[in-house]
Design a protein around this motif. Structure first.
Motif, PDB file in Angstrom:
ATOM      1  N   VAL A  19       0.854  -1.177   0.000  1.00  0.00           N
ATOM      2  CA  VAL A  19       0.000   0.000   0.000  1.00  0.00           C
ATOM      3  C   VAL A  19       0.895   1.233   0.000  1.00  0.00           C
ATOM      4  O   VAL A  19       1.769   1.372   0.851  1.00  0.00           O
ATOM      5  CB  VAL A  19      -0.928   0.002   1.227  1.00  0.00           C
ATOM      6  CG1 VAL A  19      -1.744   1.272   1.299  1.00  0.00           C
ATOM      7  CG2 VAL A  19      -1.832  -1.215   1.203  1.00  0.00           C
ATOM      8  N   GLY A  20       0.708   2.110  -0.988  1.00  0.00           N
ATOM      9  CA  GLY A  20       1.530   3.297  -1.122  1.00  0.00           C
ATOM     10  C   GLY A  20       1.194   4.379  -0.115  1.00  0.00           C
ATOM     11  O   GLY A  20       2.061   5.059   0.403  1.00  0.00           O
ATOM     12  N   HIS A  21      -0.101   4.539   0.160  1.00  0.00           N
ATOM     13  CA  HIS A  21      -0.517   5.517   1.164  1.00  0.00           C
ATOM     14  C   HIS A  21      -1.825   5.045   1.788  1.00  0.00           C
ATOM     15  O   HIS A  21      -2.609   4.347   1.170  1.00  0.00           O
ATOM     16  CB  HIS A  21      -0.689   6.919   0.555  1.00  0.00           C
ATOM     17  CG  HIS A  21      -1.821   7.002  -0.415  1.00  0.00           C
ATOM     18  ND1 HIS A  21      -1.724   6.609  -1.720  1.00  0.00           N
ATOM     19  CD2 HIS A  21      -3.094   7.425  -0.255  1.00  0.00           C
ATOM     20  CE1 HIS A  21      -2.880   6.775  -2.334  1.00  0.00           C
ATOM     21  NE2 HIS A  21      -3.731   7.272  -1.468  1.00  0.00           N
ATOM     22  N   SER A  22      -2.010   5.432   3.032  1.00  0.00           N
ATOM     23  CA  SER A  22      -3.215   5.056   3.757  1.00  0.00           C
ATOM     24  C   SER A  22      -4.373   5.929   3.293  1.00  0.00           C
ATOM     25  O   SER A  22      -4.237   7.154   3.202  1.00  0.00           O
ATOM     26  CB  SER A  22      -2.997   5.232   5.253  1.00  0.00           C
ATOM     27  OG  SER A  22      -4.215   5.109   5.939  1.00  0.00           O
ATOM     28  N   ILE A  23      -5.502   5.305   3.020  1.00  0.00           N
ATOM     29  CA  ILE A  23      -6.660   6.097   2.599  1.00  0.00           C
ATOM     30  C   ILE A  23      -7.356   6.728   3.804  1.00  0.00           C
ATOM     31  O   ILE A  23      -8.138   7.642   3.653  1.00  0.00           O
ATOM     32  CB  ILE A  23      -7.657   5.266   1.767  1.00  0.00           C
ATOM     33  CG1 ILE A  23      -8.137   4.042   2.539  1.00  0.00           C
ATOM     34  CG2 ILE A  23      -7.048   4.871   0.460  1.00  0.00           C
ATOM     35  CD1 ILE A  23      -9.228   3.271   1.848  1.00  0.00           C
ATOM     36  N   LEU A  24      -7.046   6.238   5.008  1.00  0.00           N
ATOM     37  CA  LEU A  24      -7.664   6.825   6.203  1.00  0.00           C
ATOM     38  C   LEU A  24      -6.903   8.060   6.680  1.00  0.00           C
ATOM     39  O   LEU A  24      -7.503   9.075   7.011  1.00  0.00           O
ATOM     40  CB  LEU A  24      -7.714   5.785   7.324  1.00  0.00           C
ATOM     41  CG  LEU A  24      -8.556   4.545   7.026  1.00  0.00           C
ATOM     42  CD1 LEU A  24      -8.446   3.547   8.156  1.00  0.00           C
ATOM     43  CD2 LEU A  24     -10.005   4.938   6.806  1.00  0.00           C
ATOM     44  N   ASN A  73       3.434   5.421   2.926  1.00  0.00           N
ATOM     45  CA  ASN A  73       4.051   4.261   3.561  1.00  0.00           C
ATOM     46  C   ASN A  73       5.561   4.450   3.552  1.00  0.00           C
ATOM     47  O   ASN A  73       6.192   4.491   2.501  1.00  0.00           O
ATOM     48  CB  ASN A  73       3.659   2.996   2.797  1.00  0.00           C
ATOM     49  CG  ASN A  73       4.221   1.738   3.401  1.00  0.00           C
ATOM     50  OD1 ASN A  73       4.927   1.765   4.399  1.00  0.00           O
ATOM     51  ND2 ASN A  73       3.898   0.617   2.785  1.00  0.00           N
ATOM     52  N   ALA A  74       6.170   4.541   4.717  1.00  0.00           N
ATOM     53  CA  ALA A  74       7.608   4.802   4.820  1.00  0.00           C
ATOM     54  C   ALA A  74       8.445   3.610   4.355  1.00  0.00           C
ATOM     55  O   ALA A  74       9.576   3.778   3.907  1.00  0.00           O
ATOM     56  CB  ALA A  74       7.975   5.165   6.255  1.00  0.00           C
ATOM     57  N   GLN A  75       7.909   2.410   4.453  1.00  0.00           N
ATOM     58  CA  GLN A  75       8.663   1.214   4.063  1.00  0.00           C
ATOM     59  C   GLN A  75       8.295   0.720   2.671  1.00  0.00           C
ATOM     60  O   GLN A  75       8.582  -0.418   2.321  1.00  0.00           O
ATOM     61  CB  GLN A  75       8.408   0.090   5.078  1.00  0.00           C
ATOM     62  CG  GLN A  75       8.983   0.389   6.429  1.00  0.00           C
ATOM     63  CD  GLN A  75       7.988   0.141   7.529  1.00  0.00           C
ATOM     64  OE1 GLN A  75       6.863  -0.256   7.282  1.00  0.00           O
ATOM     65  NE2 GLN A  75       8.383   0.412   8.751  1.00  0.00           N
ATOM     66  N   LEU A  76       7.694   1.567   1.865  1.00  0.00           N
ATOM     67  CA  LEU A  76       7.222   1.148   0.543  1.00  0.00           C
ATOM     68  C   LEU A  76       8.358   0.639  -0.339  1.00  0.00           C
ATOM     69  O   LEU A  76       8.228  -0.410  -0.972  1.00  0.00           O
ATOM     70  CB  LEU A  76       6.504   2.308  -0.143  1.00  0.00           C
ATOM     71  CG  LEU A  76       5.987   2.019  -1.550  1.00  0.00           C
ATOM     72  CD1 LEU A  76       4.945   0.906  -1.519  1.00  0.00           C
ATOM     73  CD2 LEU A  76       5.404   3.264  -2.168  1.00  0.00           C
ATOM     74  N   ASP A  77       9.475   1.351  -0.389  1.00  0.00           N
ATOM     75  CA  ASP A  77      10.590   0.936  -1.244  1.00  0.00           C
ATOM     76  C   ASP A  77      11.134  -0.424  -0.827  1.00  0.00           C
ATOM     77  O   ASP A  77      11.453  -1.266  -1.674  1.00  0.00           O
ATOM     78  CB  ASP A  77      11.699   1.984  -1.234  1.00  0.00           C
ATOM     79  CG  ASP A  77      11.251   3.286  -1.880  1.00  0.00           C
ATOM     80  OD1 ASP A  77      10.371   3.226  -2.772  1.00  0.00           O
ATOM     81  OD2 ASP A  77      11.757   4.346  -1.490  1.00  0.00           O
ATOM     82  N   ALA A  78      11.232  -0.675   0.474  1.00  0.00           N
ATOM     83  CA  ALA A  78      11.717  -1.973   0.964  1.00  0.00           C
ATOM     84  C   ALA A  78      10.734  -3.089   0.612  1.00  0.00           C
ATOM     85  O   ALA A  78      11.144  -4.183   0.203  1.00  0.00           O
ATOM     86  CB  ALA A  78      11.939  -1.922   2.472  1.00  0.00           C
ATOM     87  N   GLU A  79       9.438  -2.826   0.736  1.00  0.00           N
ATOM     88  CA  GLU A  79       8.428  -3.834   0.389  1.00  0.00           C
ATOM     89  C   GLU A  79       8.456  -4.135  -1.102  1.00  0.00           C
ATOM     90  O   GLU A  79       8.331  -5.300  -1.507  1.00  0.00           O
ATOM     91  CB  GLU A  79       7.047  -3.355   0.824  1.00  0.00           C
ATOM     92  CG  GLU A  79       6.851  -3.295   2.316  1.00  0.00           C
ATOM     93  CD  GLU A  79       5.509  -2.713   2.719  1.00  0.00           C
ATOM     94  OE1 GLU A  79       4.610  -2.613   1.862  1.00  0.00           O
ATOM     95  OE2 GLU A  79       5.357  -2.356   3.892  1.00  0.00           O
ATOM     96  N   LEU A  80       8.607  -3.095  -1.931  1.00  0.00           N
ATOM     97  CA  LEU A  80       8.691  -3.313  -3.379  1.00  0.00           C
ATOM     98  C   LEU A  80       9.933  -4.118  -3.741  1.00  0.00           C
ATOM     99  O   LEU A  80       9.872  -5.022  -4.579  1.00  0.00           O
ATOM    100  CB  LEU A  80       8.712  -1.971  -4.114  1.00  0.00           C
ATOM    101  CG  LEU A  80       7.383  -1.233  -4.241  1.00  0.00           C
ATOM    102  CD1 LEU A  80       7.600   0.143  -4.834  1.00  0.00           C
ATOM    103  CD2 LEU A  80       6.401  -2.020  -5.060  1.00  0.00           C
ATOM    104  N   ALA A  81      11.065  -3.830  -3.106  1.00  0.00           N
ATOM    105  CA  ALA A  81      12.297  -4.567  -3.379  1.00  0.00           C
ATOM    106  C   ALA A  81      12.153  -6.035  -2.988  1.00  0.00           C
ATOM    107  O   ALA A  81      12.587  -6.934  -3.729  1.00  0.00           O
ATOM    108  CB  ALA A  81      13.465  -3.937  -2.630  1.00  0.00           C
ATOM    109  N   THR A  82      11.497  -6.304  -1.877  1.00  0.00           N
ATOM    110  CA  THR A  82      11.269  -7.689  -1.442  1.00  0.00           C
ATOM    111  C   THR A  82      10.389  -8.438  -2.432  1.00  0.00           C
ATOM    112  O   THR A  82      10.692  -9.575  -2.811  1.00  0.00           O
ATOM    113  CB  THR A  82      10.615  -7.706  -0.046  1.00  0.00           C
ATOM    114  OG1 THR A  82      11.458  -6.998   0.862  1.00  0.00           O
ATOM    115  CG2 THR A  82      10.398  -9.121   0.438  1.00  0.00           C
ATOM    116  N   LEU A  83       9.319  -7.799  -2.886  1.00  0.00           N
ATOM    117  CA  LEU A  83       8.431  -8.450  -3.852  1.00  0.00           C
ATOM    118  C   LEU A  83       9.132  -8.684  -5.186  1.00  0.00           C
ATOM    119  O   LEU A  83       8.970  -9.739  -5.803  1.00  0.00           O
ATOM    120  CB  LEU A  83       7.177  -7.608  -4.076  1.00  0.00           C
ATOM    121  CG  LEU A  83       6.046  -7.841  -3.094  1.00  0.00           C
ATOM    122  CD1 LEU A  83       4.870  -6.935  -3.404  1.00  0.00           C
ATOM    123  CD2 LEU A  83       5.601  -9.271  -3.077  1.00  0.00           C
TER     124      LEU A  83
END
Length: 139
Positions: A64-69, A74-84
């Motif tokens: 998730v890139g940003h919270s809709i609430l 998302n501060a860890q977005l780059d790390a999550e994308l690299a893992t995937l």
């Protein structure tokens, strides 16, 4: 009164699950057969509740890139994308499942996850496409 409210909540829940007004055609899809034909594979999905509802298989979900609430990034977005991306390039079979309906608008688009690599479509239906990364060919 209460019947109209109950009908509205059922319709809304069908839309959240990705069924919408085409629920019958989703049930006739060959996606569950494709998923069950690959029991050792992992599936990275942009609409996990809908995927589980169709196949009863628990997938990995797009970050998730940003919270809709809170509308926070998302501060860890780059790390999550690299893992995937590492999982998609690995030796194990991993498929990218892209539905035309998102469960939440804050999810990273498929194009961003597929950016540096070349993918081949291995399954296509009127509401979903399944991709596999092209493996480098041996000389």
């Amino acid at each position: 009164g209460s019947n109209a409210r109950r009908t509205a909540s059922l319709v809304a829940s069908y839309y959240v699950l990705g069924k919408g007004h085409q629920g019958i055609t989703y049930q006739q899809s060959a996606l569950p057969d494709f998923v069950h034909a690959h029991p050792d594979a992992k599936f990275v999905v942009n609409n996990p509740p809908f995927f589980f509802n169709l196949t009863r298989v628990i997938p990995l979900d797009f970050p998730v890139g940003h919270s809709i609430l809170t509308n926070r990034r998302n501060a860890q977005l780059d790390a999550e994308l690299a893992t995937l991306r590492t999982q998609l390039r690995g030796p194990d079979p991993v498929y990218l499942v892209v539905f035309n309906i998102l469960d939440q608008p804050g999810r990273v688009p498929a194009a961003r996850l597929m950016e540096p690599d070349k993918f081949t479509r291995v399954f296509n239906d009127h509401f979903v496409a399944v991709y596999r990364i092209d493996s480098p060919r041996l000389p």
